[in-house]
Design a protein around this motif. Structure first.
Motif, PDB file in Angstrom:
ATOM      1  N   GLY A  34     104.185  -5.609 -19.442  1.00  0.00           N
ATOM      2  CA  GLY A  34     104.365  -4.374 -20.187  1.00  0.00           C
ATOM      3  C   GLY A  34     103.149  -3.495 -20.014  1.00  0.00           C
ATOM      4  N   THR A  35     102.821  -2.779 -21.077  1.00  0.00           N
ATOM      5  CA  THR A  35     101.695  -1.857 -20.996  1.00  0.00           C
ATOM      6  C   THR A  35     100.362  -2.541 -21.282  1.00  0.00           C
ATOM      7  OG1 THR A  35     102.011  -1.226 -23.303  1.00  0.00           O
ATOM      8  CG2 THR A  35     103.091   0.131 -21.631  1.00  0.00           C
ATOM      9  N   ARG A  36     100.393  -3.772 -21.874  1.00  0.00           N
ATOM     10  CA  ARG A  36      99.133  -4.417 -22.243  1.00  0.00           C
ATOM     11  C   ARG A  36      98.959  -5.828 -21.704  1.00  0.00           C
ATOM     12  NH1 ARG A  36      99.084  -3.336 -28.574  1.00  0.00           N
ATOM     13  NH2 ARG A  36     101.240  -3.956 -28.319  1.00  0.00           N
ATOM     14  N   LEU A  37     100.021  -6.499 -21.315  1.00  0.00           N
ATOM     15  CA  LEU A  37      99.932  -7.858 -20.775  1.00  0.00           C
ATOM     16  C   LEU A  37     100.626  -7.917 -19.426  1.00  0.00           C
ATOM     17  CD1 LEU A  37     100.869 -10.108 -23.847  1.00  0.00           C
ATOM     18  CD2 LEU A  37      98.604  -9.762 -22.878  1.00  0.00           C
ATOM     19  N   ILE A  38     100.078  -8.707 -18.508  1.00  0.00           N
ATOM     20  CA  ILE A  38     100.674  -8.903 -17.189  1.00  0.00           C
ATOM     21  C   ILE A  38     100.716 -10.398 -16.899  1.00  0.00           C
ATOM     22  CG2 ILE A  38     100.466  -8.506 -14.699  1.00  0.00           C
ATOM     23  CD1 ILE A  38      98.854  -5.983 -15.372  1.00  0.00           C
ATOM     24  N   LEU A  39     101.852 -10.871 -16.432  1.00  0.00           N
ATOM     25  CA  LEU A  39     102.013 -12.252 -16.000  1.00  0.00           C
ATOM     26  C   LEU A  39     102.087 -12.236 -14.473  1.00  0.00           C
ATOM     27  CD1 LEU A  39     102.534 -15.242 -16.731  1.00  0.00           C
ATOM     28  CD2 LEU A  39     104.969 -14.674 -16.831  1.00  0.00           C
ATOM     29  N   VAL A  40     101.224 -13.009 -13.821  1.00  0.00           N
ATOM     30  CA  VAL A  40     101.148 -12.999 -12.357  1.00  0.00           C
ATOM     31  C   VAL A  40     101.421 -14.405 -11.824  1.00  0.00           C
ATOM     32  CG1 VAL A  40      99.648 -12.606 -10.361  1.00  0.00           C
ATOM     33  CG2 VAL A  40      99.426 -11.165 -12.387  1.00  0.00           C
ATOM     34  N   ASN A  41     102.325 -14.503 -10.856  1.00  0.00           N
ATOM     35  CA  ASN A  41     102.539 -15.747 -10.130  1.00  0.00           C
ATOM     36  C   ASN A  41     101.816 -15.599  -8.796  1.00  0.00           C
ATOM     37  OD1 ASN A  41     104.820 -17.050  -7.949  1.00  0.00           O
ATOM     38  ND2 ASN A  41     103.846 -18.374  -9.431  1.00  0.00           N
ATOM     39  N   THR A  42     100.714 -16.305  -8.632  1.00  0.00           N
ATOM     40  CA  THR A  42      99.850 -16.112  -7.463  1.00  0.00           C
ATOM     41  C   THR A  42     100.409 -16.701  -6.172  1.00  0.00           C
ATOM     42  OG1 THR A  42      98.564 -18.086  -7.980  1.00  0.00           O
ATOM     43  CG2 THR A  42      97.783 -15.992  -8.891  1.00  0.00           C
ATOM     44  N   THR A  43     101.489 -17.461  -6.269  1.00  0.00           N
ATOM     45  CA  THR A  43     102.095 -18.011  -5.053  1.00  0.00           C
ATOM     46  C   THR A  43     103.287 -17.195  -4.584  1.00  0.00           C
ATOM     47  OG1 THR A  43     103.616 -19.462  -6.242  1.00  0.00           O
ATOM     48  CG2 THR A  43     101.424 -20.343  -5.721  1.00  0.00           C
ATOM     49  N   GLY A  44     103.778 -16.291  -5.423  1.00  0.00           N
ATOM     50  CA  GLY A  44     104.938 -15.486  -5.066  1.00  0.00           C
ATOM     51  C   GLY A  44     106.245 -16.252  -5.102  1.00  0.00           C
ATOM     52  N   GLN A  45     106.238 -17.485  -5.601  1.00  0.00           N
ATOM     53  CA  GLN A  45     107.443 -18.319  -5.606  1.00  0.00           C
ATOM     54  C   GLN A  45     108.440 -17.948  -6.709  1.00  0.00           C
ATOM     55  OE1 GLN A  45     105.438 -22.100  -5.925  1.00  0.00           O
ATOM     56  NE2 GLN A  45     105.761 -22.516  -3.760  1.00  0.00           N
ATOM     57  N   ILE A  46     107.976 -17.312  -7.767  1.00  0.00           N
ATOM     58  CA  ILE A  46     108.850 -16.940  -8.882  1.00  0.00           C
ATOM     59  C   ILE A  46     109.239 -15.478  -8.713  1.00  0.00           C
ATOM     60  CG2 ILE A  46     109.077 -16.775 -11.380  1.00  0.00           C
ATOM     61  CD1 ILE A  46     106.815 -18.898 -11.549  1.00  0.00           C
ATOM     62  N   ARG A  47     110.533 -15.208  -8.759  1.00  0.00           N
ATOM     63  CA  ARG A  47     111.019 -13.839  -8.572  1.00  0.00           C
ATOM     64  C   ARG A  47     110.562 -12.931  -9.710  1.00  0.00           C
ATOM     65  NH1 ARG A  47     116.601 -16.230  -7.789  1.00  0.00           N
ATOM     66  NH2 ARG A  47     116.806 -15.390  -9.874  1.00  0.00           N
ATOM     67  N   VAL A  56     109.640 -10.585 -21.497  1.00  0.00           N
ATOM     68  CA  VAL A  56     110.363  -9.882 -22.561  1.00  0.00           C
ATOM     69  C   VAL A  56     110.826 -10.844 -23.649  1.00  0.00           C
ATOM     70  CG1 VAL A  56     112.483  -8.589 -23.063  1.00  0.00           C
ATOM     71  CG2 VAL A  56     111.059  -7.959 -21.109  1.00  0.00           C
ATOM     72  N   ARG A  57     111.327 -11.984 -23.255  1.00  0.00           N
ATOM     73  CA  ARG A  57     111.898 -12.923 -24.222  1.00  0.00           C
ATOM     74  C   ARG A  57     110.840 -13.739 -24.957  1.00  0.00           C
ATOM     75  NH1 ARG A  57     116.819 -16.603 -22.633  1.00  0.00           N
ATOM     76  NH2 ARG A  57     118.030 -15.176 -23.887  1.00  0.00           N
ATOM     77  N   TYR A  58     109.807 -14.182 -24.261  1.00  0.00           N
ATOM     78  CA  TYR A  58     108.846 -15.112 -24.860  1.00  0.00           C
ATOM     79  C   TYR A  58     107.419 -14.567 -24.981  1.00  0.00           C
ATOM     80  CZ  TYR A  58     112.591 -18.384 -23.857  1.00  0.00           C
ATOM     81  OH  TYR A  58     113.805 -19.004 -23.805  1.00  0.00           O
ATOM     82  N   LEU A  59     106.838 -14.175 -23.859  1.00  0.00           N
ATOM     83  CA  LEU A  59     105.415 -13.856 -23.843  1.00  0.00           C
ATOM     84  C   LEU A  59     105.043 -12.695 -24.766  1.00  0.00           C
ATOM     85  CD1 LEU A  59     102.649 -14.481 -22.634  1.00  0.00           C
ATOM     86  CD2 LEU A  59     103.178 -12.884 -20.798  1.00  0.00           C
TER      87      LEU A  59
END
Length: 86
Positions: A34-47, A56-59
């Motif tokens: 969103g505007t304040r938190l970012i979740l990054v998958n560093t391997t690119g394996q998660i779409r 949206v649902r949990y974090l």
């Protein structure tokens, strides 16, 4: 878990941060946020779509509920109190 505080810098027309050397980082990463938190998958394996649904649902809701409770208790007046404990 890795915790780090990084400066934001300009990269062309975007803003960027460096990732800690200890992270496994592939050629491409996926991210959502969103505007304040970012979740990054560093391997690119998660779409990206899966990451955004998780955000949206949990974090987002769980984090901000926790954050408000902590501030009501006066537990986190600044970040130095919890950095490095994860």
């Amino acid at each position: 878990m890795i915790t780090a505080k990084r400066r934001v810098f300009k990269a062309g027309g975007s803003k960027a941060v460096t990732l800690p050397k200890s992270c496994r980082i592939e050629e491409a990463v996926t991210m959502a946020g969103g505007t304040r938190l970012i979740l990054v998958n560093t391997t690119g394996q998660i779409r990206e779509g899966d990451l955004v649904r998780f955000c949206v649902r949990y974090l987002e809701p769980m984090f901000w509920d926790w954050w408000r409770r902590e501030h009501k208790k006066g537990a986190h007046d600044d970040l130095s109190d919890w950095e490095g404990r994860l």
